[in-house]
Design an enzyme around this catalytic site. Structure first.
Site, short mmCIF file in Angstrom:
data_model
loop_
_atom_site.label_atom_id
_atom_site.label_comp_id
_atom_site.label_asym_id
_atom_site.label_seq_id
_atom_site.Cartn_x
_atom_site.Cartn_y
_atom_site.Cartn_z
N GLU A 3 71.04 65.26 -61.84
CA GLU A 3 70.54 64.59 -63.04
C GLU A 3 71.67 63.81 -63.70
OE1 GLU A 3 68.62 65.75 -67.38
OE2 GLU A 3 68.00 66.88 -65.61
N ARG B 18 63.05 61.60 -65.09
CA ARG B 18 64.45 61.21 -65.25
C ARG B 18 64.79 59.93 -64.47
NH1 ARG B 18 63.10 64.10 -68.51
NH2 ARG B 18 63.95 66.13 -69.09
N SER C 281 72.72 68.83 -68.68
CA SER C 281 72.03 69.38 -67.51
C SER C 281 72.50 68.67 -66.24
CB SER C 281 70.52 69.23 -67.66
OG SER C 281 70.05 70.01 -68.74
#
EC number: 1.3.1.98
Length: 321
Positions: free
Chosen positions: A314, A195, A244
């Site tokens: 995130e 990520r 998320s």
């Protein structure tokens, strides 16, 4: 009152090319620009949480050349942030300084190329990329069906779902750097990790090429349907959320850690931890962005106290508190 660095646009008697809303002075000379430039632009309606402040300036370019000219004239004098679908973002209540660049329909094209490649504009939605690939008999990008967002965000954040991520399929991307220079960066230059990429904050992704493989459209479609069903069954779709919230720690799942710490359904102001999937935060009652971010920090603290694991965000958090 004028400021020392103000740039004046003297009236030549011609209508301006770029639509500038309001009576304030634009941060650059707008002659020749074809997009829309808006001062003090509300961003809440453009992000999934439906919360947050305004952008000092919002620029909606007409195309890549328009964006190049805009950034060339801006010449790095103001911060720049690209905005796609707004699905993985908390815009803080104090707003975003500088310029937010909204990539809309002019950046949403998808072309099927030779050798099972896809050339996608940064504004193309993941589900459209996967569907176009299916129709062209290209396998390998079905996972994008499960990511709520656009190609630009996928490339910047190494978006992924259901066992695959962008770094597995990206060939290269076209990026406009501060100052307006358009460059093509191979995937290796982005130095992908989980990520995360090495793209500069002010760089704007405008296009990406993905490498697929030959596949049967029916088989690809069935896999996409499985992903869609899995999302429907496990995630709080059709809610004001940001996707998320926390990265999965190595060898662990964030939602399990949040659940074990007793945070399912936890509320702060108008924000709540989802009952359906505990790695999702929801705006359930006119939450401010401070409510949402504060709830995330509360969850992080409780998880650390319970398991000793420090979760990492995130969701991107931007702007002034």
């Amino acid at each position: 009152m004028e400021q020392p660095d103000d740039v004046w646009n003297w009236d030549s008697g011609m209508a301006p090319d770029c639509e500038v809303e309001g009576s304030v002075i634009a941060p650059i000379d707008t002659y020749g620009l074809r997009g829309k430039l808006t001062p003090d632009a509300p961003l809440a309606k453009l992000v999934w949480f439906k919360a947050g402040g305004h952008a000092d300036w919002l620029f909606e370019p007409a195309d890549t050349d328009d964006l190049k000219l805009f950034l060339e004239r801006l010449d790095g004098d103001l911060p720049v942030m690209a905005l796609g679908l707004g699905s993985n973002l908390i815009v803080r209540d104090g707003g975003v300084p500088g310029v937010v660049v909204k990539l809309g329909k002019p950046f949403a094209s998808i072309e099927v190329g030779e050798d099972h490649t896809l050339t996608c504009g940064a504004g193309a939605h993941g589900i459209l990329v996967a569907s176009t690939a299916r129709d062209g008999g290209i396998a390998g990008v079905e996972f994008m069906r499960g990511i709520p967002g656009t190609v630009g965000g996928f490339v910047r954040m190494n978006g992924g779902a259901y066992g695959r991520e962008v770094s597995d399929v990206l060939i290269d991307c076209d990026v406009i750097l501060p100052g307006g220079r358009l460059v093509t960066l191979p995937a290796a230059d982005l130095r992908y990790t989980y990520r995360h990429s090495a793209l500069p904050d002010a760089a704007v992704v405008v296009r990406a090429r993905f490498q697929g493989e030959p596949g049967d459209p029916a088989t690809i479609g069935a896999k996409m349907d499985e992903i869609g069903e899995a999302r429907e069954n496990s995630q709080p779709l059709r809610t004001k959320t940001g996707g998320s919230t926390f990265k999965n720690p190595p060898g662990k799942k964030a939602w399990e850690l949040v659940d074990a710490a007793g945070c399912r359904g936890l509320r702060l102001g108008g924000a709540q931890v989802s009952e359906k999937h505990t790695n999702f935060l929801l705006n359930v009652d006119n939450a401010t962005s401070a409510d949402i971010e504060g709830l995330g920090e509360l969850v992080k603290r409780r998880v650390y106290e319970h398991s000793g694991v420090l979760l990492e965000w995130e969701i991107q958090r931007v702007g002034r508190p």
